[in-house]
Design a protein around this motif. Structure first.
Motif, PDB file in Angstrom:
ATOM      1  N   SER A  50       0.841  -1.195   0.000  1.00  0.00           N
ATOM      2  CA  SER A  50       0.000   0.000   0.000  1.00  0.00           C
ATOM      3  C   SER A  50       0.875   1.245   0.000  1.00  0.00           C
ATOM      4  N   GLU A  51       0.342   2.315  -0.540  1.00  0.00           N
ATOM      5  CA  GLU A  51       1.086   3.575  -0.546  1.00  0.00           C
ATOM      6  C   GLU A  51       1.327   4.059   0.872  1.00  0.00           C
ATOM      7  N   GLU A  52       0.363   3.822   1.752  1.00  0.00           N
ATOM      8  CA  GLU A  52       0.534   4.235   3.149  1.00  0.00           C
ATOM      9  C   GLU A  52       1.696   3.495   3.811  1.00  0.00           C
ATOM     10  N   ALA A  53       1.847   2.194   3.520  1.00  0.00           N
ATOM     11  CA  ALA A  53       2.963   1.436   4.093  1.00  0.00           C
ATOM     12  C   ALA A  53       4.295   1.972   3.585  1.00  0.00           C
ATOM     13  N   LEU A  54       4.362   2.320   2.317  1.00  0.00           N
ATOM     14  CA  LEU A  54       5.589   2.905   1.769  1.00  0.00           C
ATOM     15  C   LEU A  54       5.898   4.241   2.447  1.00  0.00           C
ATOM     16  N   GLN A  55       4.880   5.040   2.684  1.00  0.00           N
ATOM     17  CA  GLN A  55       5.082   6.316   3.362  1.00  0.00           C
ATOM     18  C   GLN A  55       5.529   6.092   4.806  1.00  0.00           C
ATOM     19  N   GLN A  56       4.953   5.078   5.453  1.00  0.00           N
ATOM     20  CA  GLN A  56       5.394   4.723   6.803  1.00  0.00           C
ATOM     21  C   GLN A  56       6.875   4.348   6.790  1.00  0.00           C
ATOM     22  N   PHE A  57       7.267   3.582   5.783  1.00  0.00           N
ATOM     23  CA  PHE A  57       8.674   3.202   5.680  1.00  0.00           C
ATOM     24  C   PHE A  57       9.560   4.428   5.561  1.00  0.00           C
ATOM     25  N   LEU A  58       9.194   5.376   4.694  1.00  0.00           N
ATOM     26  CA  LEU A  58      10.005   6.570   4.505  1.00  0.00           C
ATOM     27  C   LEU A  58      10.234   7.307   5.812  1.00  0.00           C
TER      28      LEU A  58
END
Length: 242
Positions: A50-58
């Motif tokens: 999910s895009e949210e998970a990628l943003q969380q990673f960042l």
């Protein structure tokens, strides 16, 4: 040993998403496969993240990575050889942007990527798992035994960059990220194994003197990689909860 694996350093350039066989003897058997198969990285590669998970990673990764020059300086303080300090200082010069006229720090490059990817620095709190990874890196890099810091940085950070960033790049490409937005990650895939090779040479010398210490190197590598995977667990959990 390094000179038995590679005829020259130029041969160590990794492909995105893969690391060379150079490292197989220093990691515990199966650890790199376990890292590669982690659900976060697998989801990035197969475009189900999910895009949210990628943003969380960042956000979580910035909490960790903004300390990198301090990890490096702490470890270098324990190096017995000034020649080794000089070689590793090249990494520090690159991180601080002093290797090119008008260069910017890698920390600022990361901030630029955050902005282009639509993520605000510090927009999520640091997860306990992220803080654990940071603490582990500092504990080993500040150790009086330079083998500790070398193992943590070489194997727990630099050598595994292609596996982690390669997957992250694929995840963001799925959402239309531009090359400029991904520049930080591509740059580190290109450069970090070279940095790891410098550390590997020092590790080789230390292990040639005391081969029995390989078990310690592998134990530290396993601990740091496991800590990182726990951070990925937290990223996925928060990504699902948002």
């Amino acid at each position: 040993m390094l000179d038995q694996v590679l005829p020259h350093e130029a041969a160590a350039v990794s492909r995105i998403g893969a690391i060379s066989d150079l490292w197989s003897d220093l990691f515990p058997l199966g650890l790199l496969d376990e890292l590669r198969a982690h659900p976060f990285l697998a989801a990035c590669r197969n475009h189900t993240i999910s895009e949210e998970a990628l943003q969380q990673f960042l956000v979580q990764h910035q909490y960790y990575s903004r300390h990198f020059t301090r990890y490096l300086c702490a470890m270098m303080a324990s190096l017995p050889s000034t020649d080794d300090v000089r070689e590793l200082s090249k990494n520090l010069v690159e991180e601080t942007g002093l290797d090119t006229p008008g260069g910017i720090t890698h920390a600022d490059l990361y901030l630029k990527s955050l902005k282009l990817l639509g993520v605000r620095s510090g927009s999520r709190p640091a997860a306990p798992e992220t803080l654990k990874l940071i603490d582990s890196m500092y504990r080993y890099c500040r150790s009086e035994d330079v083998l500790d810091g070398l193992s943590a940085l070489c194997l727990g950070a630099e050598a595994i960059v292609p596996i982690i960033y390669g997957a992250v790049i694929e995840g963001f490409k799925h959402f239309g990220a531009t090359p400029e937005a991904l520049h930080y990650f591509v740059l580190h895939v290109e450069e970090d194994e070279d940095h790891a090779i410098v550390m590997r040479k020092i590790l080789d010398r230390l292990l040639a003197e005391r081969p029995y210490r390989l078990s310690k190197v592998q134990a530290i590598a396993q601990e740091i990689v496991k800590d990182r995977m726990e951070m990925f667990d937290a990223v996925l959990l928060q990504g699902q909860a948002s």
